[in-house]
Motif scaffolding. Structure first.
Motif, mmCIF file in Angstrom:
data_model
loop_
_atom_site.group_PDB
_atom_site.id
_atom_site.type_symbol
_atom_site.label_atom_id
_atom_site.label_comp_id
_atom_site.label_asym_id
_atom_site.label_seq_id
_atom_site.Cartn_x
_atom_site.Cartn_y
_atom_site.Cartn_z
ATOM 1 N N ILE A 100 -42.768 -39.980 -2.079
ATOM 2 C CA ILE A 100 -42.380 -39.493 -3.404
ATOM 3 C C ILE A 100 -42.537 -40.655 -4.374
ATOM 4 C CG2 ILE A 100 -40.462 -38.704 -4.829
ATOM 5 C CD1 ILE A 100 -39.492 -37.046 -2.583
ATOM 6 N N SER A 132 -36.745 -32.047 -9.160
ATOM 7 C CA SER A 132 -37.656 -32.957 -9.859
ATOM 8 C C SER A 132 -38.082 -32.394 -11.215
ATOM 9 C CB SER A 132 -38.903 -33.212 -9.007
ATOM 10 O OG SER A 132 -39.598 -32.005 -8.763
ATOM 11 N N ARG A 181 -43.943 -37.895 -12.331
ATOM 12 C CA ARG A 181 -42.555 -37.569 -12.010
ATOM 13 C C ARG A 181 -41.623 -38.379 -12.907
ATOM 14 N NH1 ARG A 181 -40.421 -35.454 -7.146
ATOM 15 N NH2 ARG A 181 -42.502 -34.545 -6.981
ATOM 16 N N HIS A 193 -38.193 -37.563 -13.003
ATOM 17 C CA HIS A 193 -36.847 -37.542 -12.428
ATOM 18 C C HIS A 193 -36.911 -36.934 -11.032
ATOM 19 C CE1 HIS A 193 -32.468 -36.728 -12.176
ATOM 20 N NE2 HIS A 193 -32.830 -35.569 -11.684
ATOM 21 N N THR A 194 -36.228 -37.560 -10.072
ATOM 22 C CA THR A 194 -36.126 -37.021 -8.722
ATOM 23 C C THR A 194 -34.697 -37.188 -8.231
ATOM 24 O OG1 THR A 194 -38.425 -37.621 -8.190
ATOM 25 C CG2 THR A 194 -36.957 -37.148 -6.341
ATOM 26 N N ARG A 195 -34.126 -36.134 -7.718
ATOM 27 C CA ARG A 195 -32.790 -36.200 -7.127
ATOM 28 C C ARG A 195 -32.864 -35.598 -5.725
ATOM 29 N NH1 ARG A 195 -27.903 -34.045 -10.561
ATOM 30 N NH2 ARG A 195 -28.214 -36.104 -11.483
ATOM 31 N N VAL A 196 -32.412 -36.364 -4.739
ATOM 32 C CA VAL A 196 -32.478 -35.929 -3.338
ATOM 33 C C VAL A 196 -31.068 -35.788 -2.782
ATOM 34 C CG1 VAL A 196 -33.361 -36.451 -1.036
ATOM 35 C CG2 VAL A 196 -34.670 -37.173 -3.052
ATOM 36 N N THR A 242 -46.509 -37.697 -7.355
ATOM 37 C CA THR A 242 -46.407 -36.973 -6.087
ATOM 38 C C THR A 242 -47.257 -35.714 -6.138
ATOM 39 O OG1 THR A 242 -44.188 -37.811 -5.645
ATOM 40 C CG2 THR A 242 -44.837 -35.789 -4.525
ATOM 41 N N VAL A 246 -34.660 -31.417 -2.904
ATOM 42 C CA VAL A 246 -35.230 -32.320 -3.907
ATOM 43 C C VAL A 246 -35.404 -31.578 -5.227
ATOM 44 C CG1 VAL A 246 -37.183 -33.803 -4.513
ATOM 45 C CG2 VAL A 246 -36.438 -33.630 -2.120
ATOM 46 N N SER A 275 -41.461 -45.109 -7.731
ATOM 47 C CA SER A 275 -40.790 -43.811 -7.929
ATOM 48 C C SER A 275 -39.600 -43.958 -8.860
ATOM 49 C CB SER A 275 -40.345 -43.243 -6.591
ATOM 50 O OG SER A 275 -39.422 -44.119 -5.980
ATOM 51 N N ASN A 332 -41.407 -32.985 -13.863
ATOM 52 C CA ASN A 332 -42.703 -33.602 -14.148
ATOM 53 C C ASN A 332 -43.003 -33.499 -15.635
ATOM 54 O OD1 ASN A 332 -43.503 -34.425 -11.520
ATOM 55 N ND2 ASN A 332 -44.032 -32.321 -11.007
#
Length: 243
Positions: free
Chosen positions: A84, A213, A182, A184-187, A88, A211, A243, A215
């Motif tokens: 990621i 996200s 990307r 923002h990414t939150r897992v 991605t 996940v 990332s 874009n």
């Protein structure tokens, strides 16, 4: 040891689990191979199926096997490393891993999205978005169930284009978005709902990698909000330095 020994102070299910684990680690049971049914194992070890189920549950806890609803129990394969980063791309990730990828479109709709999605896409809360539900496979194994939202006003007719191309990157290119990244990414780890558990053929009590996200295009405008539910059996998320 290939047979259990009664009366030696070790629970029968523990002995069975140890024998099967030894078969897996020695390659007698190969990666991806289906285990005999509970009935067959019960007959082999001359125990009841409850004892066998407890032995198999212990193997699952060690991540040596996985159970697919309606199919059976299989020796666990090595999980795919899924990078990621700021760029991605599912298809490119699978190509880099030398894995054959397939994306199945389950559903698409034009609807008013949940408030948090509208906010993430910088849309009026009464504006419409396209929602596309997909199921992704790698070498025939289900790896994720995804929900993607796109602003309908900007991308009129997007679902038909996506169904034709089966690629977010190529679809957005059709609408003049030549690049996106990307923002923002939150897992997190979450239990699947009944719908996702059924689609991904896994028990409802086994967590997924969840996940969220956003874009954005080269001007910083959001073009996609995504929710991807990865199978922890098949995917390890690798957060890249950019990332």
């Amino acid at each position: 040891m290939s047979e259990i020994e009664r009366g030696r102070g070790v629970a029968l299910w523990s002995q069975i689990s140890g024998i099967l684990a030894d078969d897996i680690l020695k390659g007698v049971l190969r990666q991806g191979e289906q285990l005999p049914s509970a009935q067959e194992l019960a007959a082999r070890f001359n125990v009841n199926r409850h004892t066998v189920r407890r032995a198999v549950a212990a193997l699952e806890e060690r991540n040596l096997v996985r159970t697919e609803q309606g199919r059976g129990t299989f020796v666990q394969e090595h999980a795919l490393d899924y990078p990621i980063s700021r760029r991605t791309r599912f298809t490119q990730n699978m190509r880099n891993l030398n894995v054959e990828a397939d994306i199945e479109v389950l559903e698409d709709a034009r609807e008013i999205p949940p408030p948090q999605v509208a906010q993430a896409l910088c849309m009026d809360r009464h504006a419409y978005a396209y929602r596309i539900e997909t199921l992704s496979r790698a070498d025939g194994h289900i790896v994720d169930h995804s929900t993607a939202y796109f602003p309908a006003a900007r991308f009129a007719g997007l679902p038909a284009v996506y169904r034709r191309l089966r690629s977010v990157t190529r679809t957005l290119e059709e609408f003049g978005v030549t690049d996106y990244e990307r923002k923002h990414t939150r897992v997190s780890a979450r239990l699947p709902d009944a719908h996702t558990a059924r689609l991904m053929r896994q028990p409802a009590n086994r967590p997924l990698l969840y996940v969220q996200s956003i874009n954005t295009d080269t001007r910083g405008m959001p073009v996609q909000y995504g929710i991807t539910r990865f199978s922890g059996d098949w995917v390890q998320l690798v957060l890249m330095a950019d990332s």
